[in-house]
Design an enzyme around this catalytic site. Structure first.
Site, short mmCIF file in Angstrom:
data_model
loop_
_atom_site.label_atom_id
_atom_site.label_comp_id
_atom_site.label_asym_id
_atom_site.label_seq_id
_atom_site.Cartn_x
_atom_site.Cartn_y
_atom_site.Cartn_z
N ASP A 135 0.86 -1.19 0.00
CA ASP A 135 0.00 0.00 0.00
C ASP A 135 0.89 1.24 0.00
OD1 ASP A 135 -3.08 0.83 0.96
OD2 ASP A 135 -1.51 2.26 1.53
N ASN A 144 -1.64 13.07 -3.20
CA ASN A 144 -2.63 13.61 -4.16
C ASN A 144 -2.97 15.05 -3.82
OD1 ASN A 144 -3.28 11.62 -6.05
ND2 ASN A 144 -4.64 10.56 -4.64
N HIS A 166 -4.11 14.96 -8.49
CA HIS A 166 -4.52 13.58 -8.76
C HIS A 166 -3.73 12.98 -9.93
CE1 HIS A 166 -7.61 10.52 -7.95
NE2 HIS A 166 -7.48 10.23 -9.22
N ASP A 186 -1.54 9.64 -10.17
CA ASP A 186 -1.63 8.58 -11.20
C ASP A 186 -0.23 8.19 -11.69
OD1 ASP A 186 -4.33 8.60 -11.00
OD2 ASP A 186 -4.72 9.47 -12.97
N GLU A 223 -4.67 2.46 -4.26
CA GLU A 223 -3.20 2.56 -4.15
C GLU A 223 -2.65 1.31 -3.49
OE1 GLU A 223 -5.12 2.79 -1.52
OE2 GLU A 223 -3.73 3.80 -0.12
N1 LIG Z 1 -4.19 9.67 -8.13
C1 LIG Z 1 -4.91 8.63 -7.76
N2 LIG Z 1 -5.29 8.51 -6.48
C2 LIG Z 1 -6.01 7.43 -6.13
C3 LIG Z 1 -6.37 6.43 -7.05
N3 LIG Z 1 -7.09 5.48 -6.42
C4 LIG Z 1 -7.17 5.88 -5.13
N4 LIG Z 1 -6.52 7.05 -4.94
C5 LIG Z 1 -6.37 7.85 -3.71
O1 LIG Z 1 -5.60 7.16 -2.78
C6 LIG Z 1 -5.85 7.76 -1.50
C7 LIG Z 1 -5.80 6.68 -0.44
O2 LIG Z 1 -5.91 7.33 0.78
P1 LIG Z 1 -5.97 6.57 2.16
O3 LIG Z 1 -6.73 5.28 2.00
O4 LIG Z 1 -6.47 7.54 3.16
O5 LIG Z 1 -4.51 6.14 2.47
P2 LIG Z 1 -3.15 6.96 2.62
O6 LIG Z 1 -3.36 8.43 2.51
O7 LIG Z 1 -2.19 6.35 1.64
O8 LIG Z 1 -2.72 6.62 4.05
P3 LIG Z 1 -1.94 5.34 4.55
O9 LIG Z 1 -2.28 4.21 3.64
O10 LIG Z 1 -2.43 5.11 5.96
O11 LIG Z 1 -0.49 5.68 4.52
C8 LIG Z 1 -7.22 8.44 -1.61
O12 LIG Z 1 -7.03 9.83 -1.50
C9 LIG Z 1 -7.67 8.08 -3.00
O13 LIG Z 1 -8.39 9.15 -3.64
C10 LIG Z 1 -5.95 6.61 -8.41
O14 LIG Z 1 -6.23 5.79 -9.30
N5 LIG Z 1 -5.23 7.71 -8.71
#
Ligand SMILES: Nc1nc2c(ncn2[C@@H]2O[C@H](COP(=O)(O)OP(=O)(O)OP(=O)(O)O)[C@@H](O)[C@H]2O)c(=O)[nH]1
Length: 312
Positions: A189, A197, A202, A206, A232
């Site tokens: 992860d 982001n 965003h 990506d 992610e």
């Molecule tokens: N740019 C982009 N962002 C994505 C995609 N899919 C998911 N995300 C973003 O990934 C982020 C995941 O955030 P969280 O689940 O809070 O996790 P985190 O901020 O990585 O925190 P930790 O995992 O605890 O370190 C969210 O803001 C989603 O919008 C994608 O395809 N592209």
């Protein structure tokens, strides 16, 4: 479709793929049966809803073939020398596809009955027709293969998707259990990805996901499967590798991302990202869900320990 004049050119007919090596005498007798027609750009020549009694030979221009709907991507493009309508000619059913002129085109039209008469005396014509059909069948098979592969791939990162994970787990878990070999899973992860982001946009996010996927994929064996499991989150299935070896591989993957301080993307230079990793080994009677649950639990611990580390 507008009728047009055609000067009954035998040489032109002989160059068409369908009539290669067909006896000149037979073709000569057929000449008066051809009707020339002009198609405008965008004109629909065949649809599955209208019965077709003709075979069309494309003299000039371009035709595209669509399956299912005109809104789909074309499955093939026909150029001068190709023929169309041969499937409904053979089985006397509705056309199997839509055929549309993409530019002003000239075609020769031949009624089914005329060609049937010729086919009775020309094994060469039947062979040409069979070869044409084989080409169509091969194209169709390739399209099935391509769409099957596309259905298993995540379009952003090029990694496999969950659908593939279910398929490949079924295969690999059975194979490894049968051979008494281990099967490992790494769940990764991206750390603080929401903040990434928020800070860089965003689109930058990506690109970072593509960087992660490429960096991981470049270090895996062909028999390993890299899967984009969620936004992610990635899963890697590694057959036939023991626990210590997987831990070394996981650490190497983690470290290779940690080392990328910044990278170049179409959006300019961007900072790299780190990943937390959970490791789980397949146990007897494990389902995909139970293996994922343990990898996820280990990943949770890695996050708790401060991220950018491997647990499990
Ligand atoms: N740019 C982009 N962002 C994505 C995609 N899919 C998911 N995300 C973003 O990934 C982020 C995941 O955030 P969280 O689940 O809070 O996790 P985190 O901020 O990585 O925190 P930790 O995992 O605890 O370190 C969210 O803001 C989603 O919008 C994608 O395809 N592209």
């Amino acid at each position: 479709m507008k009728a047009s004049h055609w000067p009954a050119d035998l040489q032109q007919i002989r160059r068409l793929r369908l009539f290669h090596n067909v006896a000149v005498g037979s073709l000569n007798r057929l000449l008066k049966e051809f009707r020339a027609c002009e198609l405008e750009a965008g004109e629909v020549l065949l649809t599955p809803f209208n019965r077709n009694h003709h075979l069309y030979l494309l003299l000039q221009g371009q035709l595209k073939v669509y399956l299912g709907s005109l809104d789909n991507q074309p499955v093939s493009t026909l150029a001068a020398g190709d023929c169309v309508g041969e499937i409904s000619f053979i089985d006397n059913q509705q056309p199997s596809a839509y055929v549309v002129a993409t530019e002003p085109s000239s075609v020769l039209r031949l009624h089914r009955e005329s060609l049937l008469k010729l086919s009775e005396h020309s094994p060469q014509l039947m062979q040409n027709l069979l070869e044409l059909l084989c080409t169509r069948v091969r194209q169709g098979n390739q399209q099935i293969l391509d769409s099957e592969q596309n259905a298993n791939i995540d379009t952003l990162t090029g990694a496999f998707n969950r659908r593939w994970l279910e398929h490949v787990y079924q295969r690999e878990s059975t194979r490894c259990a049968f051979n008494g070999r281990p099967l490992a899973m790494l769940m990764l992860d991206v750390d603080h990805f929401k903040a990434y982001n928020d800070q860089h946009g965003h689109l930058a996010g990506d690109y970072a996901l593509c960087l992660v996927a490429n960096t991981l994929r470049n270090q895996l064996r062909p028999k390993d499967s890299l899967v984009r499991y969620g936004g992610e989150e990635f899963v890697i299935l590694l057959p036939e590798i023991g626990e210590e070896e997987v831990r070394r591989i996981g650490e190497r993957l983690r470290h290779s991302l940690e080392r990328i301080g910044s990278f170049y993307s179409p959006a300019g230079a961007l900072p790299g990202v780190t990943v937390s990793i959970g490791l789980a080994q397949m146990r007897p009677k494990d389902s995909l869900q139970s293996l994922i649950a343990r990898a996820d639990q280990a990943l949770y611990q890695a996050k708790q320990l401060g991220r950018n580390c491997l647990c499990g």
